[in-house]
Scaffold this motif. Sequence first.
Motif, PDB file in Angstrom:
ATOM      1  N   LEU A 183       5.263  -1.220   8.644  1.00  0.00           N
ATOM      2  CA  LEU A 183       6.343  -2.019   9.227  1.00  0.00           C
ATOM      3  C   LEU A 183       6.891  -1.381  10.499  1.00  0.00           C
ATOM      4  N   ASP A 188       3.533  -6.821  10.000  1.00  0.00           N
ATOM      5  CA  ASP A 188       4.359  -7.496   8.996  1.00  0.00           C
ATOM      6  C   ASP A 188       3.585  -8.681   8.431  1.00  0.00           C
ATOM      7  N   ASN A 193       5.172  -8.172   3.623  1.00  0.00           N
ATOM      8  CA  ASN A 193       6.359  -9.026   3.684  1.00  0.00           C
ATOM      9  C   ASN A 193       6.704  -9.661   2.339  1.00  0.00           C
TER      10      ASN A 193
END
Length: 283
Positions: A183, A188, A193
């Motif tokens: 991240l 992401d 996520n």
Amino acid sequence: MNTAVIYIRLLKPRETLLLAIIGLCTAVIAGQGSPPLDRFLLAAVTIIIGSGGTNGLTNYLDRNVDAMMKRTRHRVIPSGLITPRRALIWAGSLVIIGLLLALYLHPYAFIAGISGVVAGLMFRKTWATHFLGILSSCGPLIVGWFAINPNITPTILLLCLIILLWLPIHVWNLMIAARDDYLSAGVDIFPLNQGVDLTAKVSLVLSLILFGACMLLYVAGEFGSVYLVCSLIGCSMMVWATFNMMQSKDKDAAYRAFRVSAFPFLLLIFVAPCIDLWITRII
């Protein structure tokens, strides 16, 4: 650092070794335990060169993201040990040589090789990366198989299915274990996520299906007790590791699942059939 070592490190030697092992074990299985030595050795060179070159190209493509991550910033391009241009020339040359050798072995081996290379290089660090990685990881198996056996059988299809089910467990759990690192580098995508909980549940389901696929391989491949015992051990380790991750929901458990899914599992699943075939030939 020695120049030769730098160029070898560019090819991700551990990953290349793993791909070479499963590809060459597949060649042994395709030859019923005794493939022609000349074609087996040529398949070995093809798989090692092709897999190493493709891994080198992924290092080239990922160099900017690798430079931002603690886990990968020591790699040879981000650390400045080799220039991107030289890395591209070296890895690209190996890929071309590997594809030419694959074409010599069998047209299907060439198709598998070029499909694996393209899949491994497309959409790096996106949601599609890991699904395309399945095709890339199956490349060495298919090259090894068609180098020895021109026929498509349930055995090679099940071996590819095992890789299809294995890869997400392997890669996604590494990503969860190093989630903060990814991240921080701006990556992401799934599973980063979504978090540990969903990844653990999906990994457990995949490991149970993987268990079934390995048992189907025992039946379809008509292997013996060595494969049966090793596959039961390997699959049980995978199920336990993913179940433990679902229970604990922490990064350490995710890393353990990643470690179990690497050499321990794949060695048990791919080496054991070869041992069974060798035992059968001796008896």
